[in-house]
Motif scaffolding. Structure first.
Motif, PDB file in Angstrom:
ATOM      1  N   SER A  91       0.585  -1.075  -0.169  1.00  0.00           N
ATOM      2  CA  SER A  91      -0.085   0.029  -0.036  1.00  0.00           C
ATOM      3  C   SER A  91       0.962   1.316   0.050  1.00  0.00           C
ATOM      4  CB  SER A  91      -1.054   0.333   1.441  1.00  0.00           C
ATOM      5  OG  SER A  91      -0.184   0.188   2.789  1.00  0.00           O
ATOM      6  N   PRO A  92       0.423   2.624  -0.738  1.00  0.00           N
ATOM      7  CA  PRO A  92       1.169   3.620  -0.083  1.00  0.00           C
ATOM      8  C   PRO A  92       1.459   3.463   1.299  1.00  0.00           C
ATOM      9  CG  PRO A  92      -0.373   4.184  -1.775  1.00  0.00           C
ATOM     10  CD  PRO A  92      -0.725   2.715  -1.147  1.00  0.00           C
ATOM     11  N   SER A  93       0.706   3.840   2.515  1.00  0.00           N
ATOM     12  CA  SER A  93       1.406   3.779   3.958  1.00  0.00           C
ATOM     13  C   SER A  93       2.555   2.611   3.487  1.00  0.00           C
ATOM     14  CB  SER A  93       0.879   3.324   4.813  1.00  0.00           C
ATOM     15  OG  SER A  93      -0.596   4.386   4.352  1.00  0.00           O
ATOM     16  N   GLU A  94       2.651   1.133   3.203  1.00  0.00           N
ATOM     17  CA  GLU A  94       3.879   0.482   3.652  1.00  0.00           C
ATOM     18  C   GLU A  94       5.573   1.008   2.637  1.00  0.00           C
ATOM     19  OE1 GLU A  94       0.957  -3.283   4.197  1.00  0.00           O
ATOM     20  OE2 GLU A  94       1.490  -2.755   2.228  1.00  0.00           O
ATOM     21  N   PHE A  95       4.782   1.798   1.468  1.00  0.00           N
ATOM     22  CA  PHE A  95       5.615   2.058   0.771  1.00  0.00           C
ATOM     23  C   PHE A  95       6.982   3.776   0.965  1.00  0.00           C
ATOM     24  CE2 PHE A  95       7.657   5.139  -2.768  1.00  0.00           C
ATOM     25  CZ  PHE A  95       8.411   4.150  -3.294  1.00  0.00           C
ATOM     26  N   ARG A  96       5.323   4.040   2.152  1.00  0.00           N
ATOM     27  CA  ARG A  96       5.761   5.192   2.893  1.00  0.00           C
ATOM     28  C   ARG A  96       7.830   4.981   3.934  1.00  0.00           C
ATOM     29  NH1 ARG A  96       5.042  10.891   4.765  1.00  0.00           N
ATOM     30  NH2 ARG A  96       4.710  11.172   6.667  1.00  0.00           N
ATOM     31  N   SER A  97       6.800   3.558   4.483  1.00  0.00           N
ATOM     32  CA  SER A  97       7.933   3.099   5.243  1.00  0.00           C
ATOM     33  C   SER A  97       8.725   2.627   5.441  1.00  0.00           C
ATOM     34  CB  SER A  97       7.072   2.336   6.381  1.00  0.00           C
ATOM     35  OG  SER A  97       5.784   2.256   6.301  1.00  0.00           O
ATOM     36  N   LEU A  98       8.998   1.372   3.585  1.00  0.00           N
ATOM     37  CA  LEU A  98       9.628   0.822   3.337  1.00  0.00           C
ATOM     38  C   LEU A  98      10.869   1.963   2.550  1.00  0.00           C
ATOM     39  CD1 LEU A  98       8.765  -1.666   1.134  1.00  0.00           C
ATOM     40  CD2 LEU A  98       9.667  -2.344   3.292  1.00  0.00           C
ATOM     41  N   GLY A  99      10.685   3.015   2.180  1.00  0.00           N
ATOM     42  CA  GLY A  99      11.500   4.122   1.903  1.00  0.00           C
ATOM     43  C   GLY A  99      11.701   5.395   2.619  1.00  0.00           C
ATOM     44  N   SER A 100      11.087   5.887   2.850  1.00  0.00           N
ATOM     45  CA  SER A 100      11.847   6.121   4.240  1.00  0.00           C
ATOM     46  C   SER A 100      13.065   5.542   4.903  1.00  0.00           C
ATOM     47  CB  SER A 100      10.939   7.537   5.462  1.00  0.00           C
ATOM     48  OG  SER A 100       9.910   6.020   5.786  1.00  0.00           O
ATOM     49  N   ALA A 101      12.616   4.205   5.206  1.00  0.00           N
ATOM     50  CA  ALA A 101      14.172   3.656   5.796  1.00  0.00           C
ATOM     51  C   ALA A 101      15.063   3.107   4.821  1.00  0.00           C
ATOM     52  CB  ALA A 101      13.260   2.114   6.467  1.00  0.00           C
ATOM     53  N   ILE A 102      15.041   3.058   3.563  1.00  0.00           N
ATOM     54  CA  ILE A 102      16.146   2.554   2.507  1.00  0.00           C
ATOM     55  C   ILE A 102      16.938   4.377   2.659  1.00  0.00           C
ATOM     56  CG2 ILE A 102      16.312   2.393   0.646  1.00  0.00           C
ATOM     57  CD1 ILE A 102      14.028   0.525   0.544  1.00  0.00           C
ATOM     58  N   ILE A 103      15.813   5.771   2.465  1.00  0.00           N
ATOM     59  CA  ILE A 103      16.252   6.501   2.413  1.00  0.00           C
ATOM     60  C   ILE A 103      17.568   7.070   3.591  1.00  0.00           C
ATOM     61  CG2 ILE A 103      15.956   9.555   2.465  1.00  0.00           C
ATOM     62  CD1 ILE A 103      13.432   8.289   1.018  1.00  0.00           C
ATOM     63  N   ALA A 104      16.398   6.290   4.790  1.00  0.00           N
ATOM     64  CA  ALA A 104      17.619   7.281   5.312  1.00  0.00           C
ATOM     65  C   ALA A 104      18.740   6.608   6.333  1.00  0.00           C
ATOM     66  CB  ALA A 104      16.892   6.511   7.437  1.00  0.00           C
ATOM     67  N   ASP A 105      19.058   4.870   5.869  1.00  0.00           N
ATOM     68  CA  ASP A 105      20.048   4.431   5.481  1.00  0.00           C
ATOM     69  C   ASP A 105      21.128   4.793   4.702  1.00  0.00           C
ATOM     70  OD1 ASP A 105      21.849   1.372   5.756  1.00  0.00           O
ATOM     71  OD2 ASP A 105      21.273   1.340   3.890  1.00  0.00           O
ATOM     72  N   ILE A 106      20.414   4.979   3.155  1.00  0.00           N
ATOM     73  CA  ILE A 106      21.523   6.061   2.372  1.00  0.00           C
ATOM     74  C   ILE A 106      21.748   7.144   3.015  1.00  0.00           C
ATOM     75  CG2 ILE A 106      21.194   6.938   0.405  1.00  0.00           C
ATOM     76  CD1 ILE A 106      19.540   5.056  -0.900  1.00  0.00           C
ATOM     77  N   PHE A 107      21.137   7.694   3.743  1.00  0.00           N
ATOM     78  CA  PHE A 107      21.853   8.907   4.165  1.00  0.00           C
ATOM     79  C   PHE A 107      22.674   8.493   5.257  1.00  0.00           C
ATOM     80  CE2 PHE A 107      17.992  11.315   3.999  1.00  0.00           C
ATOM     81  CZ  PHE A 107      17.852  12.163   2.858  1.00  0.00           C
ATOM     82  N   ALA A 108      22.580   7.748   6.494  1.00  0.00           N
ATOM     83  CA  ALA A 108      24.018   7.458   7.296  1.00  0.00           C
ATOM     84  C   ALA A 108      24.910   6.975   6.660  1.00  0.00           C
ATOM     85  CB  ALA A 108      23.181   5.750   8.357  1.00  0.00           C
ATOM     86  N   ARG A 109      25.176   6.436   5.269  1.00  0.00           N
ATOM     87  CA  ARG A 109      25.757   6.052   4.480  1.00  0.00           C
ATOM     88  C   ARG A 109      26.461   6.777   3.431  1.00  0.00           C
ATOM     89  NH1 ARG A 109      25.124   2.876   1.364  1.00  0.00           N
ATOM     90  NH2 ARG A 109      22.500   2.056   1.595  1.00  0.00           N
ATOM     91  N   ARG A 110      25.511   8.706   4.157  1.00  0.00           N
ATOM     92  CA  ARG A 110      26.755   9.747   3.218  1.00  0.00           C
ATOM     93  C   ARG A 110      26.109   9.606   1.454  1.00  0.00           C
ATOM     94  NH1 ARG A 110      27.974  13.577   6.578  1.00  0.00           N
ATOM     95  NH2 ARG A 110      28.814  12.853   9.126  1.00  0.00           N
ATOM     96  N   ARG A 111      25.573   8.944   1.356  1.00  0.00           N
ATOM     97  CA  ARG A 111      25.048   8.925   0.005  1.00  0.00           C
ATOM     98  C   ARG A 111      23.616   9.633  -0.172  1.00  0.00           C
ATOM     99  NH1 ARG A 111      28.262   5.215  -2.696  1.00  0.00           N
ATOM    100  NH2 ARG A 111      26.869   4.597  -4.399  1.00  0.00           N
ATOM    101  N   LEU A 112      23.265   9.492  -1.826  1.00  0.00           N
ATOM    102  CA  LEU A 112      21.770  10.803  -1.953  1.00  0.00           C
ATOM    103  C   LEU A 112      21.521   9.705  -2.634  1.00  0.00           C
ATOM    104  CD1 LEU A 112      21.194  13.678  -3.144  1.00  0.00           C
ATOM    105  CD2 LEU A 112      22.674  13.131  -5.781  1.00  0.00           C
ATOM    106  N   PRO A 113      19.837  10.033  -1.997  1.00  0.00           N
ATOM    107  CA  PRO A 113      19.205   8.959  -2.681  1.00  0.00           C
ATOM    108  C   PRO A 113      18.590   9.661  -4.035  1.00  0.00           C
ATOM    109  CG  PRO A 113      18.490   9.959  -0.031  1.00  0.00           C
ATOM    110  CD  PRO A 113      19.579  10.313  -0.968  1.00  0.00           C
ATOM    111  N   ILE A 114      18.394   8.943  -5.072  1.00  0.00           N
ATOM    112  CA  ILE A 114      17.271   9.353  -6.270  1.00  0.00           C
ATOM    113  C   ILE A 114      16.112   8.577  -5.925  1.00  0.00           C
ATOM    114  CG2 ILE A 114      17.268   9.656  -8.455  1.00  0.00           C
ATOM    115  CD1 ILE A 114      20.262   9.283  -8.223  1.00  0.00           C
ATOM    116  N   ILE A 115      15.208   8.852  -5.589  1.00  0.00           N
ATOM    117  CA  ILE A 115      13.902   8.361  -6.350  1.00  0.00           C
ATOM    118  C   ILE A 115      13.461   8.107  -7.589  1.00  0.00           C
ATOM    119  CG2 ILE A 115      11.460   8.369  -5.733  1.00  0.00           C
ATOM    120  CD1 ILE A 115      11.933   9.315  -2.799  1.00  0.00           C
TER     121      ILE A 115
END
Ligand code: ATP
Length: 302
Positions: A91-115
């Motif tokens: 669902s869009p809500s599930e995508f929101r949680s999945l996507g934001s967790a991935i974005i947080a992980d990419i940030f933590a590795r000091r990289r740029l997320p491209i959606i």
């Protein structure tokens, strides 16, 4: 400035800035995936791609859903591309949680997320500050208002192609998907023991599945050619309809004050369909890639 105010300025902790995210939007076939890989592989090697096409999330039907092959991904890390089990639908809500967790992980590795992807409802769910799953900002006679409050610092690139030109390309793309084995892939999908357990609201909604069902699961052999021709016609028509709907949703985001930077890729498509591959590549590089790179460089410097 009074002394006390100056002191306040010096001691204040700088405001926390939202993390930076690049978002590439566009209708199906407009070249979003190619642009993202071109940029990430050559100009922004510090970036990772997150897929936001709701059908490409799932494992399976790689040709039918037009997933980038591993060699086309040019070594760029892709998230949520064919990694989810098609037994469930997201669902869009599930995508929101999945996507934001991935974005947080990419940030933590000091990289740029491209959606990157054509499902604007998923992009909206992921990016707005407050997401209400009961609101529909895209559909219906009186859609809910689009929120322009976002939880990331986003740079939006909208790859646009003049619709009649895109339609011509999409019709050719369906033919080339069929030449690449789309029919065998769908045949295996319908016959697979997994088929019954696949969610009705996920992978089974991929354009090609409902359209070819009758032809591929039909017992009688009469009129087979008619059924095939009809299915191909419907796939082409539904793909063009999808592109038109997606463009309407992008317009809606723009009207809702999302700061989308439009890049016109029409000339590159015209050259490619005129069978001048070299010219098409040159125009793509100059008009689409270079312009996008300039926009992103400015965004990253700010
Ligand atoms: P809606 O909210 O109306 O479902 P959306 O913006 O969430 O639209 P879209 O990406 O426009 O989602 O997809 C709508 C439909 O288009 C899908 O349900 C599917 O039938 C088809 N579709 C989308 N992407 C693909 C794809 N990669 N391959 C095949 N079919 C697709």
């Amino acid at each position: 400035m009074p002394h006390s105010t100056m002191l306040q300025h010096c001691n204040a902790t700088p405001p926390r800035r939202h993390p930076k995210v690049l978002v590439i939007l566009g209708a199906t076939g407009a070249g979003k995936s190619k642009l993202s890989v071109d940029m990430a592989s050559t100009f922004f090697p510090n970036s990772e791609i997150i897929n936001s096409d709701k059908i490409q999330l799932y494992r399976g039907l790689d040709i039918t859903t037009n997933k980038m092959t591993l060699s086309q991904q040019l070594g760029v890390t892709h998230h949520l591309l064919g990694q989810l089990d098609p037994v469930n639908s997201v669902s869009p809500s599930e995508f929101r949680s999945l996507g934001s967790a991935i974005i947080a992980d990419i940030f933590a590795r000091r990289r740029l997320p491209i959606i990157v992807g054509g499902s604007n409802s998923l992009i909206y769910a992921l990016l707005v500050k407050r997401f209400d799953p009961d609101c529909d900002v895209f559909n219906g006679s009186k859609p809910d208002p689009v929120s322009s409050e976002l939880r990331y610092n986003c740079c939006f690139i909208w790859v646009d192609v003049f619709l009649p030109v895109l339609n011509e390309y999409l019709n050719k793309r369906v033919d080339s998907m069929l030449n690449s084995g789309m029919l065998d892939e769908l045949d295996e999908f319908f016959a697979s023991p997994e088929f019954d357990s696949v969610s009705e609201t996920g992978l089974k909604k991929a354009i090609g599945v409902p359209e070819f069902k009758k032809y591929l699961t039909n017992d009688c052999t009469n009129f087979e050619e008619d059924l095939y021709e009809e299915a191909v016609r419907n796939v082409k028509e539904n793909t063009c309809q999808l592109a038109k709907r997606q463009m309407g949703k992008i317009q809606r985001l723009r009207e809702g004050k999302w700061d989308l930077r439009r890049i016109d890729a029409t000339a590159a498509f015209k050259a490619a369909m005129g069978l001048d591959g070299e010219k098409a590549a040159r125009i793509w590089e100059r008009q689409v890639v270079e312009t996008s790179v300039k926009i992103v460089n400015r965004f990253l410097k700010d």
